[in-house]
Design a protein around this motif. Sequence first.
Motif, mmCIF file in Angstrom:
data_model
loop_
_atom_site.group_PDB
_atom_site.id
_atom_site.type_symbol
_atom_site.label_atom_id
_atom_site.label_comp_id
_atom_site.label_asym_id
_atom_site.label_seq_id
_atom_site.Cartn_x
_atom_site.Cartn_y
_atom_site.Cartn_z
ATOM 1 N N TYR A 108 -38.471 -19.856 -12.043
ATOM 2 C CA TYR A 108 -37.869 -19.750 -13.366
ATOM 3 C C TYR A 108 -36.607 -20.590 -13.507
ATOM 4 C CZ TYR A 108 -41.234 -16.496 -15.163
ATOM 5 O OH TYR A 108 -42.399 -15.956 -15.624
ATOM 6 N N PHE A 109 -35.902 -20.806 -12.416
ATOM 7 C CA PHE A 109 -34.772 -21.731 -12.455
ATOM 8 C C PHE A 109 -35.262 -23.137 -12.805
ATOM 9 C CE2 PHE A 109 -32.081 -24.843 -10.169
ATOM 10 C CZ PHE A 109 -30.898 -24.645 -10.864
ATOM 11 N N ALA A 110 -36.339 -23.548 -12.153
ATOM 12 C CA ALA A 110 -36.918 -24.866 -12.434
ATOM 13 C C ALA A 110 -37.486 -24.922 -13.851
ATOM 14 C CB ALA A 110 -38.005 -25.192 -11.415
ATOM 15 N N LEU A 111 -38.042 -23.804 -14.331
ATOM 16 C CA LEU A 111 -38.587 -23.759 -15.691
ATOM 17 C C LEU A 111 -37.482 -23.930 -16.724
ATOM 18 C CD1 LEU A 111 -40.948 -23.295 -17.621
ATOM 19 C CD2 LEU A 111 -40.544 -20.832 -17.408
ATOM 20 N N ILE A 112 -36.334 -23.292 -16.472
ATOM 21 C CA ILE A 112 -35.191 -23.433 -17.384
ATOM 22 C C ILE A 112 -34.715 -24.884 -17.416
ATOM 23 C CG2 ILE A 112 -32.773 -22.803 -17.732
ATOM 24 C CD1 ILE A 112 -33.498 -20.010 -16.623
ATOM 25 N N ILE A 113 -34.681 -25.515 -16.235
ATOM 26 C CA ILE A 113 -34.313 -26.928 -16.171
ATOM 27 C C ILE A 113 -35.297 -27.772 -16.980
ATOM 28 C CG2 ILE A 113 -34.125 -28.933 -14.644
ATOM 29 C CD1 ILE A 113 -33.107 -27.094 -12.474
ATOM 30 N N ASN A 114 -36.569 -27.474 -16.821
ATOM 31 C CA ASN A 114 -37.597 -28.236 -17.530
ATOM 32 C C ASN A 114 -37.478 -28.074 -19.047
ATOM 33 O OD1 ASN A 114 -39.964 -29.867 -17.681
ATOM 34 N ND2 ASN A 114 -41.192 -28.031 -18.006
ATOM 35 N N LEU A 115 -37.301 -26.832 -19.490
ATOM 36 C CA LEU A 115 -37.182 -26.573 -20.924
ATOM 37 C C LEU A 115 -35.945 -27.255 -21.507
ATOM 38 C CD1 LEU A 115 -38.163 -22.790 -21.133
ATOM 39 C CD2 LEU A 115 -39.354 -24.686 -22.235
ATOM 40 N N SER A 116 -34.828 -27.105 -20.822
ATOM 41 C CA SER A 116 -33.568 -27.659 -21.327
ATOM 42 C C SER A 116 -33.617 -29.179 -21.385
ATOM 43 C CB SER A 116 -32.393 -27.208 -20.443
ATOM 44 O OG SER A 116 -32.325 -25.799 -20.371
ATOM 45 N N LEU A 117 -34.025 -29.789 -20.262
ATOM 46 C CA LEU A 117 -34.073 -31.249 -20.215
ATOM 47 C C LEU A 117 -35.126 -31.814 -21.170
ATOM 48 C CD1 LEU A 117 -33.643 -32.072 -16.404
ATOM 49 C CD2 LEU A 117 -31.997 -32.417 -18.245
ATOM 50 N N SER A 118 -36.268 -31.130 -21.265
ATOM 51 C CA SER A 118 -37.330 -31.609 -22.165
ATOM 52 C C SER A 118 -36.850 -31.616 -23.611
ATOM 53 C CB SER A 118 -38.583 -30.736 -22.031
ATOM 54 O OG SER A 118 -39.168 -30.886 -20.768
ATOM 55 N N TYR A 119 -36.157 -30.558 -23.990
ATOM 56 C CA TYR A 119 -35.653 -30.478 -25.360
ATOM 57 C C TYR A 119 -34.591 -31.543 -25.616
ATOM 58 C CZ TYR A 119 -33.711 -28.647 -29.679
ATOM 59 O OH TYR A 119 -33.265 -28.513 -30.974
ATOM 60 N N ILE A 120 -33.648 -31.700 -24.665
ATOM 61 C CA ILE A 120 -32.555 -32.657 -24.841
ATOM 62 C C ILE A 120 -33.069 -34.095 -24.815
ATOM 63 C CG2 ILE A 120 -30.428 -33.562 -23.819
ATOM 64 C CD1 ILE A 120 -29.915 -30.700 -22.755
ATOM 65 N N LEU A 121 -33.806 -34.437 -23.757
ATOM 66 C CA LEU A 121 -34.306 -35.808 -23.633
ATOM 67 C C LEU A 121 -35.360 -36.123 -24.699
ATOM 68 C CD1 LEU A 121 -34.584 -36.222 -19.742
ATOM 69 C CD2 LEU A 121 -32.685 -36.807 -21.269
ATOM 70 N N GLY A 122 -36.128 -35.095 -25.093
ATOM 71 C CA GLY A 122 -37.126 -35.296 -26.140
ATOM 72 C C GLY A 122 -36.499 -35.640 -27.476
ATOM 73 N N GLN A 123 -35.284 -35.130 -27.725
ATOM 74 C CA GLN A 123 -34.580 -35.447 -28.965
ATOM 75 C C GLN A 123 -34.237 -36.935 -29.048
ATOM 76 O OE1 GLN A 123 -33.804 -33.404 -31.475
ATOM 77 N NE2 GLN A 123 -33.549 -31.327 -30.715
#
Length: 440
Positions: free
Chosen positions: A367-382
């Motif tokens: 879940y730590f890695a999942l949070i990283i994935n969600l956060s980075l995906s949202y930020i970099l996806g923007q």
Amino acid sequence: MSLFKQGLRDSSVYMLAALFVHSLALIVIPILTRTFSVEQFAIYDLFILTNTFLIAVVGLGMDSGLAILLAESVSDQKKLSFLFVFTLVVNLIVTVITWLIFSFFIHLYFVILFSKEIWHLLFIYTFFSLITYNVFNFVKWIGKAKQAALIQVLSALFGVLIGLILVLFVKTSIVFYFVGLIIGSVIGSLLSLFIVRDYIINFSLIHDWKKLVKELFGLSLPYMPSYIGHYLFQFTDRMIVLYLLDMKTVGIYALIARVATIPSLLVHITSTGFLPLMMKNYNSSDGAQLIRVIFKYYFILIALAFILFIFLSNWIIIIFGGNEEYINHSYLLAVLAASVLFMQSVRLTGIGFNIARKTIQVLYITYFALIINLSLSYILGQFWGLDGIVLATLIASFFRSYIHNYFSEKVYSFDYQLRYIIVSFIFVMSIALILTYYNN
């Protein structure tokens, strides 16, 4: 027979079966992408992913807990019978309850992703797929490689063939393909139950069964959120793409992501053959040496596979996608393939958690890695759209692999050289940045 030779023998059986099954899945992709729109292919992808996610939820992690107990009870037929039947019945009951809960919300017109019809088809497919999955997991861990391979092949074969027949000769509808998958899963589940009929017939309550059930759930439940987290990596990627972009981009991402799983097939084959041996012989010198060798060469091969995909990506996407909408994003294939391999590394490495029975730590890491994935995906996806989401997935996959192996060494050490993970990631990430910059 040496451990290595036995692992190769079991792996060869699984390899033939997995190659056949994966070949069917790959063959159907070019047909579907040329028969349906990109948006409809996205629905197909989400259907299959949701099915896998539901199996992780309703399975309660009992396949892993069962595997640990089976390894300790291979000579006790009554105990094997009890553990298998109990696990199967519990999983099916949870599936039906989940289906009823979803039906209530669907009845209230609270429908997302799919239509009502497809949601009900999804739960039917999950119910019968779960039977086949439980039987496959059971016969695999009690050393019956050929039977497990047969189950895998027949279930996939009937589903794909019937689905294609309905789509190509009855009606060109994605719903008809789902109906075909269901018919195939029903046939596969019946054949699976026939293979293990003796264990079902001989089921009975054993001495101290309540204690055994408590131990089974105690070992299993920590795996459940970990499994959910693992599949959420794939599922949330699609959701972020859908939220930031559109369903057509989900279809493009889905095709590339599915083709990117090709190298992970080898990981699955190898882990299926070697993991039972590693778990049973980790405390021997031969077993420990095997575990270290697999760790070292796995991360070397990630870098080599990444380079290979760079040269072949455009050609591969032309074959599987066929149109410009897919081909224009073919450069992302190598990056997603590397992400998948980093993510799948936990199948073969970092087994210290299993040995020490500290599986709860796997949950925190996932879940730590999942949070990283969600956060980075949202930020970099923007900022960078689909490219940013793909790069975020690569970063998160690396973190999960490294942290998993680092803490696994803390609970039970095999003297892993963790620098192999870091060097492999730096190599892949550097070239991935160049690829995305060049193609934009």
